[in-house]
Design an enzyme around this catalytic site. Structure first.
Site, PDB file in Angstrom:
ATOM      1  N   HIS A   1      69.559  50.167  16.276  1.00 62.52           N
ATOM      2  CA  HIS A   1      69.753  49.558  14.877  1.00 62.52           C
ATOM      3  C   HIS A   1      68.660  50.054  13.876  1.00 62.52           C
ATOM      4  O   HIS A   1      68.867  49.789  12.772  1.00 62.52           O
ATOM      5  CB  HIS A   1      69.413  47.862  15.024  1.00 62.52           C
TER       6      HIS A   1
ATOM      7  N   ASP B   1      71.497  48.978  22.343  1.00 63.88           N
ATOM      8  CA  ASP B   1      70.551  49.325  21.328  1.00 63.88           C
ATOM      9  C   ASP B   1      69.471  50.209  21.547  1.00 63.88           C
ATOM     10  O   ASP B   1      68.524  50.349  21.171  1.00 63.88           O
ATOM     11  CB  ASP B   1      69.835  47.782  20.964  1.00 63.88           C
TER      12      ASP B   1
ATOM     13  N   SER C   1      60.290  47.695  16.048  1.00 63.54           N
ATOM     14  CA  SER C   1      61.626  48.246  16.819  1.00 63.54           C
ATOM     15  C   SER C   1      61.437  49.704  17.144  1.00 63.54           C
ATOM     16  O   SER C   1      61.315  50.472  16.343  1.00 63.54           O
ATOM     17  CB  SER C   1      63.028  48.013  15.630  1.00 63.54           C
TER      18      SER C   1
END
Length: 506
Positions: A124, A154, A251
């Site tokens: 993402h 992911d 992230s």
């Protein structure tokens, strides 16, 4: 003395030649290695000196890891027709439509895992990126390319061009214990090279966030635990939960133990505010190893499937299904021709063990299968008619629809997203715009791509993705095969002004 000098010179020359030959063969040999094998070679020559796992001194681990955790900045073209809540609010308030102005930007983190520039991050973080800039801890800056992504976990593998780059040592997430100290390293709120400490709070968490309809950045959106329901085993969630502070921008960053070994890739937080509230989640590195090696070797993940959909049992689900078994995975449906059906698994069976280990969470089965390839065998135990039975299931590749059918559907959906109707150009219109081919836009539907990007009725479309357009059939053909998801529309506005617009299609 001359003989001694000659002997030393001969030894030196011979050693240099041997070293040079070794380096040539070493590079050729390491090109075919997995990331873990490459790292063994690297750390044999560059051993880590860090504190023991039980120490509360994190300085050595932080010092070893920080140079290899990078700051990632991306720019991307906004989705055609995409409108945020802010756009809607201010657009309605002022009585006008808001449109994105120029490329949009986002940021995240990544971890260098190979000296020649391979970097692991979250899918993402880079999935919409047109341009990826990677900044190292020493302020060097590189442009990166996406090698491949895996939305089901992911994870993404990107690469920069460099040599002898610092790397983080891959650890073993199976050895991680609840309660052990860990460090989260990343770039929250654009604060580069930030280190936070905490403990492992839990393992094998399935929070229902991969593939959900949450926002684009998992870090900045609270997840909502989904109710138990039949699920196909595509999204793989078996997160390591930690209370080390993780915030937007973390992230793709590193979760490491106090030895400085990578045990997870930070991916999500649980929050009602979008910022840290005590719960962070990381993808186990043992799952990541398989995904990343597949991407590097094959360009995509070679994943095997059992071929079942199931419901995770608990007291409420067991009562509804009429069983007194409150743990395990209840088989709802079998994929026709799948591995489970071929092995003899039946609807209504309850999977109780995988490789002899009790199954309490769906994530245990998902992570185990996620590390395997098509053709591998997995041993499961099921409860049937009050007795346990053992089965060996050969994993099969995911069944895919015929290519032509998939492309046809994609073209239809994309044509609807354009939100316009067309007619071939007349001779008069061709003469007016001085073109040899094209179609005229006869209708524009609100909320669709042409409406949101101000391509009005009366506009002329001459080319889509550099293919000449003369009819609706030509449009269908042009949008069937998109390169890198890019849609390029060329033409003229009603006043004769030319345009050449590019859109990122999802």
């Amino acid at each position: 003395m001359k003989k001694v000098g000659l002997t030393l010179l001969t030894a030196f020359v011979g050693g240099a030649m041997a070293l040079g030959t070794y380096k040539v063969f070493e590079k050729k040999y390491t090109d075919n290695m997995s990331f873990e094998e490459r790292q063994k070679v690297y750390f044999t020559n560059n051993p880590l000196t860090v504190s023991s796992a039980g120490s509360v001194d994190f300085t050595q681990a932080a010092g070893a890891v920080t140079p290899a955790v990078v700051y990632i900045r991306t720019s991307y073209t906004p989705q055609s027709g995409g409108r945020s809540q802010m756009d809607d609010f201010f657009g309605d308030f002022f009585g006008q439509r808001m449109r994105p102005q120029g490329p949009q930007q986002a940021s995240g983190s990544g971890v260098i895992i190979s000296p020649d520039g391979y970097i692991v991050t979250n899918n993402h973080v880079v999935e919409k990126a047109d341009k990826i800039t990677v900044n190292l801890n020493d302020h060097r800056s590189f442009q990166a390319k996406v090698i491949g992504t895996d939305p089901n976990t992911d994870l993404a593998l990107i690469k920069i061009t460099g040599d002898n780059l610092p790397i983080v040592k891959l650890g073993n997430s199976d050895d991680v214990k609840v309660g052990e100290w860990v460090l989260a390293v990343g770039n929250p709120f654009n604060l580069t090279s930030t280190v936070t400490a905490g403990i492992v709070s839990a393992k094998g968490r399935n929070i229902g966030i991969i593939g959900s309809n949450q926002g684009d950045d998992d870090d900045s959106n609270p997840f909502q635990q989904q109710p138990s329901r039949p699920k196909l085993n595509k999204a793989i969630e078996s997160f390591i939960q930690t209370d080390a502070a993780i915030n937007p921008g973390n992230s793709g960053g590193a979760l490491v133990n106090t030895k400085g070994e990578l045990i997870g890739i930070n991916a999500a937080i649980a929050s009602h505010t979008g910022s840290y509230e005590g719960y962070g989640f990381a993808i186990p590195v043992n799952l990541a190893k398989k995904v990343l090696n597949d991407i590097k070797t094959y360009g995509s993940v070679k994943r095997g499937f059992i071929g079942v959909s199931f419901t995770e049992l608990n007291n409420d689900v067991a009562e509804k299904l009429g069983t007194n078994k409150t743990t395990g995975l209840y088989v709802n449906e079998l994929v026709k021709g799948g591995g489970a059906e071929a092995a003899g698994i039946r609807t209504g069976d309850i999977i109780t063990k995988v490789e002899g280990q009790p199954v309490y969470e769906s994530s245990q089965l998902q992570e185990h299968v996620g590390r395997m390839q098509p053709g591998d065998k997995i041993n499961v135990t099921v409860l049937r008619d009050g007795a346990e039975k053992n089965f060996s299931i050969t994993l099969k590749p995911e069944a895919t629809a015929p290519k032509t059918a998939a492309l046809s559907k994609s073209a239809e959906e994309l044509f609807n997203k354009l939100g316009a109707s067309f007619q071939p150009l007349t001779k008069e219109q061709k003469a007016k715009f001085n073109v040899n081919n094209g179609v005229v836009v006869t209708q524009v539907r609100p909320g669709r791509l042409f409406y949101e990007t101000d391509i009005p009725v009366g506009s002329i479309i001459t080319n889509i993705n550099k293919q000449p357009i003369n009819s609706v059939a030509d449009i269908d053909k042009a949008i069937t095969n998109l390169r890198n998801g890019n849609l390029i529309i060329t033409g003229y506005y009603p006043d004769g002004t030319s345009f050449n617009n590019m859109f990122q299609v999802q």
